[in-house]
Write a protein that holds these residues in place. Structure first.
Motif, PDB file in Angstrom:
ATOM      1  N   ARG A 127      36.544 129.135  25.479  1.00  0.00           N
ATOM      2  CA  ARG A 127      36.471 128.167  24.383  1.00  0.00           C
ATOM      3  C   ARG A 127      35.053 127.623  24.235  1.00  0.00           C
ATOM      4  NH1 ARG A 127      40.380 123.470  23.912  1.00  0.00           N
ATOM      5  NH2 ARG A 127      39.848 123.712  21.711  1.00  0.00           N
ATOM      6  N   PHE A 128      34.396 127.373  25.370  1.00  0.00           N
ATOM      7  CA  PHE A 128      33.029 126.846  25.313  1.00  0.00           C
ATOM      8  C   PHE A 128      32.104 127.833  24.606  1.00  0.00           C
ATOM      9  CE2 PHE A 128      28.732 126.682  27.061  1.00  0.00           C
ATOM     10  CZ  PHE A 128      28.381 125.382  26.720  1.00  0.00           C
ATOM     11  N   LYS A 129      32.178 129.086  24.961  1.00  0.00           N
ATOM     12  CA  LYS A 129      31.290 130.080  24.342  1.00  0.00           C
ATOM     13  C   LYS A 129      31.572 130.212  22.852  1.00  0.00           C
ATOM     14  CE  LYS A 129      30.431 132.826  28.511  1.00  0.00           C
ATOM     15  NZ  LYS A 129      30.626 134.126  29.187  1.00  0.00           N
ATOM     16  N   LEU A 130      32.858 130.188  22.485  1.00  0.00           N
ATOM     17  CA  LEU A 130      33.218 130.307  21.076  1.00  0.00           C
ATOM     18  C   LEU A 130      32.711 129.120  20.278  1.00  0.00           C
ATOM     19  CD1 LEU A 130      34.795 131.700  18.785  1.00  0.00           C
ATOM     20  CD2 LEU A 130      36.831 130.457  19.556  1.00  0.00           C
ATOM     21  N   LEU A 131      32.967 127.917  20.763  1.00  0.00           N
ATOM     22  CA  LEU A 131      32.552 126.718  20.039  1.00  0.00           C
ATOM     23  C   LEU A 131      31.038 126.543  20.067  1.00  0.00           C
ATOM     24  CD1 LEU A 131      35.347 124.238  21.171  1.00  0.00           C
ATOM     25  CD2 LEU A 131      35.159 125.487  19.004  1.00  0.00           C
ATOM     26  N   GLN A 132      30.389 126.945  21.147  1.00  0.00           N
ATOM     27  CA  GLN A 132      28.929 126.890  21.209  1.00  0.00           C
ATOM     28  C   GLN A 132      28.324 127.808  20.143  1.00  0.00           C
ATOM     29  OE1 GLN A 132      27.170 128.442  24.783  1.00  0.00           O
ATOM     30  NE2 GLN A 132      25.137 127.652  24.311  1.00  0.00           N
ATOM     31  N   SER A 133      28.878 129.008  20.016  1.00  0.00           N
ATOM     32  CA  SER A 133      28.367 129.954  19.018  1.00  0.00           C
ATOM     33  C   SER A 133      28.501 129.392  17.610  1.00  0.00           C
ATOM     34  CB  SER A 133      29.114 131.280  19.143  1.00  0.00           C
ATOM     35  OG  SER A 133      28.715 132.178  18.139  1.00  0.00           O
ATOM     36  N   ARG A 134      29.650 128.777  17.311  1.00  0.00           N
ATOM     37  CA  ARG A 134      29.848 128.205  15.978  1.00  0.00           C
ATOM     38  C   ARG A 134      28.895 127.049  15.731  1.00  0.00           C
ATOM     39  NH1 ARG A 134      36.496 128.076  15.587  1.00  0.00           N
ATOM     40  NH2 ARG A 134      36.792 130.340  15.434  1.00  0.00           N
ATOM     41  N   ALA A 135      28.731 126.192  16.732  1.00  0.00           N
ATOM     42  CA  ALA A 135      27.840 125.039  16.572  1.00  0.00           C
ATOM     43  C   ALA A 135      26.398 125.488  16.367  1.00  0.00           C
ATOM     44  CB  ALA A 135      27.950 124.120  17.787  1.00  0.00           C
ATOM     45  N   GLU A 136      25.973 126.484  17.137  1.00  0.00           N
ATOM     46  CA  GLU A 136      24.584 126.937  17.034  1.00  0.00           C
ATOM     47  C   GLU A 136      24.316 127.630  15.714  1.00  0.00           C
ATOM     48  OE1 GLU A 136      23.264 127.320  21.700  1.00  0.00           O
ATOM     49  OE2 GLU A 136      23.836 129.150  20.639  1.00  0.00           O
ATOM     50  N   GLY A 137      25.369 128.116  15.045  1.00  0.00           N
ATOM     51  CA  GLY A 137      25.186 128.685  13.711  1.00  0.00           C
ATOM     52  C   GLY A 137      24.733 127.646  12.702  1.00  0.00           C
ATOM     53  N   PHE A 138      25.038 126.375  12.983  1.00  0.00           N
ATOM     54  CA  PHE A 138      24.619 125.284  12.097  1.00  0.00           C
ATOM     55  C   PHE A 138      23.419 124.519  12.643  1.00  0.00           C
ATOM     56  CE2 PHE A 138      29.004 125.673  10.507  1.00  0.00           C
ATOM     57  CZ  PHE A 138      28.759 125.633   9.143  1.00  0.00           C
ATOM     58  N   TYR A 139      23.504 124.154  13.903  1.00  0.00           N
ATOM     59  CA  TYR A 139      22.532 123.210  14.465  1.00  0.00           C
ATOM     60  C   TYR A 139      21.349 123.878  15.151  1.00  0.00           C
ATOM     61  CZ  TYR A 139      26.314 119.765  13.963  1.00  0.00           C
ATOM     62  OH  TYR A 139      27.314 118.941  13.485  1.00  0.00           O
ATOM     63  N   GLY A 140      21.426 125.173  15.385  1.00  0.00           N
ATOM     64  CA  GLY A 140      20.426 125.824  16.208  1.00  0.00           C
ATOM     65  C   GLY A 140      20.827 125.726  17.678  1.00  0.00           C
TER      66      GLY A 140
END
Length: 289
Positions: A158-171
């Motif tokens: 879950r961490f890797k999935l949500l990190q990837s989504r967040a970094e798509g917006f925030y860097g």
């Protein structure tokens, strides 16, 4: 989402998914939606030549309607999001954005309804059995990925999935943001086994609805009523316990987004604004084509 409903809704949900998750090639992805939706439907059902011709035409019509009608609305929603992102976001603000997205999705599904009714009345017993087989295959993969793992593996996935989504917006996330994300996951109510059980219920429900429609394929009104009932039960499970769980999980998600967003630096929030602005501009360009 059940595999078949996912297939039916690929064309209608694609742009809304892009709103939430981002895409580095929005224009290319959007223009490929009718092809991808047909591929998904054919994969699960094995469409006949006659069905293929009609489905391709219907997907094209629906896609054009979405381009003309919904893309400007998606862009308007993104304008609102851009105004919120520079500041701290409260959980109720995040939930209001979610509700706005859901409202737009519901409008598209409503537009697609006559096309879905027609397709449901055309399915043969063999195609319904093929759907069941694909459901079973998909379930085995989902269970392997989300249920048959340790709690530590689940949290890391879950961490890797949500990190990837967040970094798509925030860097790239820094340690304070990663810590906020891990804290959210550690306290999460998410229970894969409950999702799996509801997934099976929805799939069984769908198959039963399609089998009932197949008993009298000429009764369009009955087919429409049966499909509306299925969609209603999909959105609000008849299992009261699961309904309460789903509502709690939605509330938690809004709180989690607020926590992680508020941990972002000013530069990261500015990056998110620019990311969303890019999606807005892409949607407006697509709408004008």
């Amino acid at each position: 989402m059940s595999s078949f409903r996912k297939a039916l809704c690929v064309a209608t949900l694609a742009a809304c998914v892009l709103i939430l998750q981002g895409c580095s090639a929005v224009k290319l992805a959007y223009n490929q939606v009718p092809h991808l939706a047909y591929w998904q439907l054919n994969r699960y059902l094995g469409l006949s030549d006659i069905q293929t011709e009609r489905v391709r035409d219907e997907l094209g019509v629906l896609h054009q309607w979405h381009r003309d009608t919904m893309l400007p609305r998606h862009a308007e929603l993104l304008q609102t999001v851009q105004q919120q992102l520079p500041d701290a976001v409260a959980p109720d603000q995040a939930c209001r954005t979610y509700d706005a997205v859901r409202t737009q999705i519901d409008k598209v599904i409503s537009q697609a309804e006559p096309k879905l009714v027609w397709l449901a009345t055309q399915l043969t017993d063999s195609q319904i059995r093929n759907l069941q087989k694909k459901q079973a295959d998909s379930n085995a993969e989902w269970k392997k990925e989300w249920v048959d793992i340790t709690r530590d593996q689940l949290r890391e996935r879950r961490f890797k999935l949500l990190q990837s989504r967040a970094e798509g917006f925030y860097g790239a996330l820094e340690e304070p943001q990663k810590a906020a994300l891990r804290a959210f996951i550690a306290q999460s109510l998410f229970e894969p086994q409950r999702h799996y059980a509801e997934r099976l219920r929805r799939q069984k429900d769908l198959v039963q609805v399609l089998q009932k429609i197949a008993e009298d394929r000429t009764n369009t009104e009955q087919a429409r009523s049966l499909l509306r009932g299925y969609i209603s039960r999909f959105n609000a499970s008849p299992d009261a316990g699961y309904q309460r769980y789903a509502q709690a999980l939605l509330k938690e998600s809004c709180e989690g987004f607020s926590r992680v967003h508020n941990a972002m630096t000013a530069a990261q929030r500015a990056k998110a604004v620019q990311s969303v602005k890019g999606y807005e501009q892409d949607f407006l360009v697509l709408a004008a084509q």
